[in-house]
Write a protein that holds these residues in place. Structure first.
Motif, PDB file in Angstrom:
ATOM      1  N   VAL A  13       0.971  -1.059   0.028  1.00 29.49           N
ATOM      2  CA  VAL A  13      -0.078   0.008   0.204  1.00 29.49           C
ATOM      3  C   VAL A  13       0.851   1.235   0.000  1.00 29.49           C
ATOM      4  CG1 VAL A  13      -1.829  -1.220   1.115  1.00 29.49           C
ATOM      5  CG2 VAL A  13      -0.212   0.040   2.401  1.00 29.49           C
ATOM      6  N   PRO A  14       0.309   2.467  -0.331  1.00 27.56           N
ATOM      7  CA  PRO A  14       1.036   3.889  -0.568  1.00 27.56           C
ATOM      8  C   PRO A  14       1.227   3.858   1.230  1.00 27.56           C
ATOM      9  CG  PRO A  14      -0.751   3.801  -1.952  1.00 27.56           C
ATOM     10  CD  PRO A  14      -0.848   2.478  -1.118  1.00 27.56           C
ATOM     11  N   THR A  15       2.377   4.594   1.406  1.00 24.29           N
ATOM     12  CA  THR A  15       2.922   5.092   2.832  1.00 24.29           C
ATOM     13  C   THR A  15       1.894   5.448   3.564  1.00 24.29           C
ATOM     14  OG1 THR A  15       5.141   5.304   1.872  1.00 24.29           O
ATOM     15  CG2 THR A  15       4.594   6.119   4.107  1.00 24.29           C
ATOM     16  N   LYS A  16       1.088   6.466   3.018  1.00 25.14           N
ATOM     17  CA  LYS A  16       0.159   7.054   3.896  1.00 25.14           C
ATOM     18  C   LYS A  16      -0.950   6.114   4.468  1.00 25.14           C
ATOM     19  CE  LYS A  16      -2.622   8.600  -0.164  1.00 25.14           C
ATOM     20  NZ  LYS A  16      -3.716   7.724   0.051  1.00 25.14           N
ATOM     21  N   ASP A  17      -1.284   5.113   3.785  1.00 26.20           N
ATOM     22  CA  ASP A  17      -2.245   3.990   3.839  1.00 26.20           C
ATOM     23  C   ASP A  17      -1.646   2.696   4.968  1.00 26.20           C
ATOM     24  OD1 ASP A  17      -4.037   5.397   2.327  1.00 26.20           O
ATOM     25  OD2 ASP A  17      -3.598   4.083   0.642  1.00 26.20           O
ATOM     26  N   ILE A  18      -0.501   2.837   5.215  1.00 26.20           N
ATOM     27  CA  ILE A  18       0.096   1.683   6.033  1.00 26.20           C
ATOM     28  C   ILE A  18      -0.806   2.122   7.526  1.00 26.20           C
ATOM     29  CG2 ILE A  18       2.124   0.814   7.297  1.00 26.20           C
ATOM     30  CD1 ILE A  18       3.704   1.802   4.656  1.00 26.20           C
ATOM     31  N   PRO A  19      -1.437   0.978   8.090  1.00 23.29           N
ATOM     32  CA  PRO A  19      -1.757   1.289   9.517  1.00 23.29           C
ATOM     33  C   PRO A  19      -0.934   1.449  10.584  1.00 23.29           C
ATOM     34  CG  PRO A  19      -2.637  -0.576   8.543  1.00 23.29           C
ATOM     35  CD  PRO A  19      -1.422  -0.209   7.462  1.00 23.29           C
ATOM     36  N   GLU A  20      -1.076   2.404  11.574  1.00 21.48           N
ATOM     37  CA  GLU A  20      -0.323   2.625  12.674  1.00 21.48           C
ATOM     38  C   GLU A  20       0.379   1.425  13.459  1.00 21.48           C
ATOM     39  OE1 GLU A  20      -1.394   5.893  14.888  1.00 21.48           O
ATOM     40  OE2 GLU A  20      -1.020   7.230  13.333  1.00 21.48           O
ATOM     41  N   GLU A  21      -0.684   0.557  13.286  1.00 23.28           N
ATOM     42  CA  GLU A  21      -0.193  -0.667  14.117  1.00 23.28           C
ATOM     43  C   GLU A  21       0.738  -1.685  13.538  1.00 23.28           C
ATOM     44  OE1 GLU A  21      -4.430  -1.588  12.589  1.00 23.28           O
ATOM     45  OE2 GLU A  21      -3.244   0.167  13.332  1.00 23.28           O
ATOM     46  N   VAL A  22       0.771  -1.395  12.184  1.00 24.09           N
ATOM     47  CA  VAL A  22       1.763  -2.160  11.434  1.00 24.09           C
ATOM     48  C   VAL A  22       3.347  -1.369  11.502  1.00 24.09           C
ATOM     49  CG1 VAL A  22       2.589  -2.838   9.244  1.00 24.09           C
ATOM     50  CG2 VAL A  22       0.062  -3.187  10.008  1.00 24.09           C
ATOM     51  N   GLU A  23       3.314  -0.124  11.485  1.00 18.58           N
ATOM     52  CA  GLU A  23       4.533   0.695  11.365  1.00 18.58           C
ATOM     53  C   GLU A  23       4.324   1.892  12.093  1.00 18.58           C
ATOM     54  OE1 GLU A  23       7.705   1.827  11.218  1.00 18.58           O
ATOM     55  OE2 GLU A  23       7.782   0.125   9.685  1.00 18.58           O
ATOM     56  N   TYR A  24       5.108   2.208  13.077  1.00 23.46           N
ATOM     57  CA  TYR A  24       4.833   3.322  14.056  1.00 23.46           C
ATOM     58  C   TYR A  24       5.639   4.445  13.609  1.00 23.46           C
ATOM     59  CZ  TYR A  24       2.720  -0.215  17.059  1.00 23.46           C
ATOM     60  OH  TYR A  24       2.077  -1.137  17.464  1.00 23.46           O
ATOM     61  N   ASP A  25       6.480   4.244  12.811  1.00 22.05           N
ATOM     62  CA  ASP A  25       7.418   5.402  12.176  1.00 22.05           C
ATOM     63  C   ASP A  25       7.190   5.836  10.870  1.00 22.05           C
ATOM     64  OD1 ASP A  25       9.341   7.326  12.774  1.00 22.05           O
ATOM     65  OD2 ASP A  25      11.032   6.111  12.765  1.00 22.05           O
ATOM     66  N   LEU A  26       6.136   6.121  10.459  1.00 21.49           N
ATOM     67  CA  LEU A  26       5.820   6.168   9.005  1.00 21.49           C
ATOM     68  C   LEU A  26       6.859   7.081   8.185  1.00 21.49           C
ATOM     69  CD1 LEU A  26       1.890   5.632   8.969  1.00 21.49           C
ATOM     70  CD2 LEU A  26       3.740   4.111   8.022  1.00 21.49           C
ATOM     71  N   GLU A  27       7.028   8.245   9.102  1.00 25.50           N
ATOM     72  CA  GLU A  27       7.821   9.430   8.199  1.00 25.50           C
ATOM     73  C   GLU A  27       9.072   8.857   7.647  1.00 25.50           C
ATOM     74  OE1 GLU A  27       9.703  12.739  10.687  1.00 25.50           O
ATOM     75  OE2 GLU A  27       9.114  11.365  12.504  1.00 25.50           O
ATOM     76  N   HIS A  28       9.571   7.862   8.124  1.00 24.70           N
ATOM     77  CA  HIS A  28      10.707   7.230   7.581  1.00 24.70           C
ATOM     78  C   HIS A  28      10.437   5.918   6.836  1.00 24.70           C
ATOM     79  CE1 HIS A  28      13.202   9.705  10.308  1.00 24.70           C
ATOM     80  NE2 HIS A  28      12.554   9.221  11.253  1.00 24.70           N
ATOM     81  N   VAL A  29       9.359   5.730   6.317  1.00 25.46           N
ATOM     82  CA  VAL A  29       9.025   4.900   5.353  1.00 25.46           C
ATOM     83  C   VAL A  29       9.005   5.205   3.756  1.00 25.46           C
ATOM     84  CG1 VAL A  29       7.158   3.045   4.711  1.00 25.46           C
ATOM     85  CG2 VAL A  29       7.723   3.503   7.094  1.00 25.46           C
ATOM     86  N   ALA A  30       9.569   4.721   3.138  1.00 26.25           N
ATOM     87  CA  ALA A  30       9.696   5.314   1.602  1.00 26.25           C
ATOM     88  C   ALA A  30       8.583   5.124   0.895  1.00 26.25           C
ATOM     89  CB  ALA A  30      10.819   4.529   1.105  1.00 26.25           C
ATOM     90  N   PRO A  31       8.148   5.998  -0.194  1.00 28.39           N
ATOM     91  CA  PRO A  31       6.910   5.976  -0.950  1.00 28.39           C
ATOM     92  C   PRO A  31       6.957   4.625  -1.544  1.00 28.39           C
ATOM     93  CG  PRO A  31       8.152   7.817  -1.483  1.00 28.39           C
ATOM     94  CD  PRO A  31       8.992   7.019  -0.645  1.00 28.39           C
TER      95      PRO A  31
END
Length: 300
Positions: free
Chosen positions: A179-197
């Motif tokens: 999924v696009p980074t903005k659609d990754i659930p917080e419970e899956v990834e807590y540090d979304l600002e460091h997840v690449a597109p």
């Protein structure tokens, strides 16, 4: 020795033709070439893909290096063409850099696109890998003769080109997990600002899996069979084919403008999807080696 490409079984064939809306005459044939499929489909383009491609062109005009991308487009194709040679060579020697060299053009493209914001633009203007988006992409890829001709330059034969498109069309549910980074659930990834597109994760992941093979194959030599090598080399080709399509899209935005806007979107989406599927399959075919597929133990 060269690698063997997988076969399309009857169910996969039926599902692929349904996505394309191809005629029963093609379905009854023994071979599925891209040219036959193109002739069996209705003319036209996918209108929604054209709007997305136009938006990406407008966003990135003047920010990409056409010289670098043109050179690396040819180099990625040359890497794919080396695969039969590398398969024949078998397991690389200790301290080999063969596969790192194979991935060098992909790395140069990846670093350039990352520096100019290409991946962020692609994620902004393209939708998630929904069923409709992947189906539109598959239909446009078959219609886009410049893109299938591009795959020929990388050594894809007719069967392999059809297989690459069918792989994308038939594995929509699997692709939808990316999924696009903005659609990754917080419970899956807590540090979304460091997840690449999404598109950066796909190309970068493929690059890293290829670079790792020098060490992996040498260290696991006693487990690797010819069958595992055959399957893994097809996965490598899928990843490099994906990188080639994605690089072609970027080169076109840089100024070549040889593709229509809908073909541009199809190249971006299918290239990203192939990079994803190739690396996922490689983990199963060359890394998760279970006892039932490994080479026989020499210990008695």
């Amino acid at each position: 020795m060269t690698y063997r490409t997988p076969e399309i079984d009857s169910e996969e064939r039926r599902r692929f033709l349904k996505v394309l809306g191809a005629t029963s005459a093609v379905a009854a044939g023994t071979e599925l070439t891209v040219d036959e499929l193109r002739n069996a489909m209705e003319a036209g383009t996918e209108a929604e893909l054209a709007a997305m491609g136009q938006a990406i062109r407008s966003d990135l005009t003047g920010r990409l290096d056409p010289g670098l991308l043109g050179t690396e487009l040819a180099n990625v194709a040359a890497s794919a063409e080396r695969l039969p040679e590398l398969r024949a060579a078998g397991i690389p020697a200790r301290d080999s850099t063969t596969y790192r060299e194979l991935a060098e053009p992909v790395r140069r493209v990846y670093e350039h696109l990352g520096a100019v914001g290409f991946f962020e633009s692609a994620e902004t203007h393209l939708p998630a890998f929904t069923e409709d988006h992947i189906e539109s992409t598959a239909r446009e890829l078959v219609r886009a003769e410049p893109l299938t001709a591009l795959l020929s330059e990388a050594g894809f034969d007719e069967k392999e080109k059809t297989l690459l498109v069918a792989n994308v069309a038939n594995r929509r549910e699997r692709l939808a997990l990316w999924v696009p980074t903005k659609d990754i659930p917080e419970e899956v990834e807590y540090d979304l600002e460091h997840v690449a597109p999404l598109h950066q994760r796909a190309l970068g992941g493929a690059m890293l899996w290829i670079e790792d093979l020098d060490d992996h194959l040498w260290q696991k030599e006693y487990l690797i069979t010819d069958r595992l090598l055959d399957e893994g080399f097809w996965d490598l080709k899928v990843m490099l084919g994906g990188a080639q399509l994605l690089t072609k899209a970027a080169h076109d935005v840089a100024g070549a403008a040889e593709l229509t806007d809908s073909q541009l979107t199809a190249a971006l989406t299918a290239g990203t999807a192939s990079a994803i599927l190739g690396q996922e399959d490689l983990t199963d075919d060359m890394h998760r080696i279970t006892d039932d597929v490994r080479a026989p133990s020499e210990v008695r």
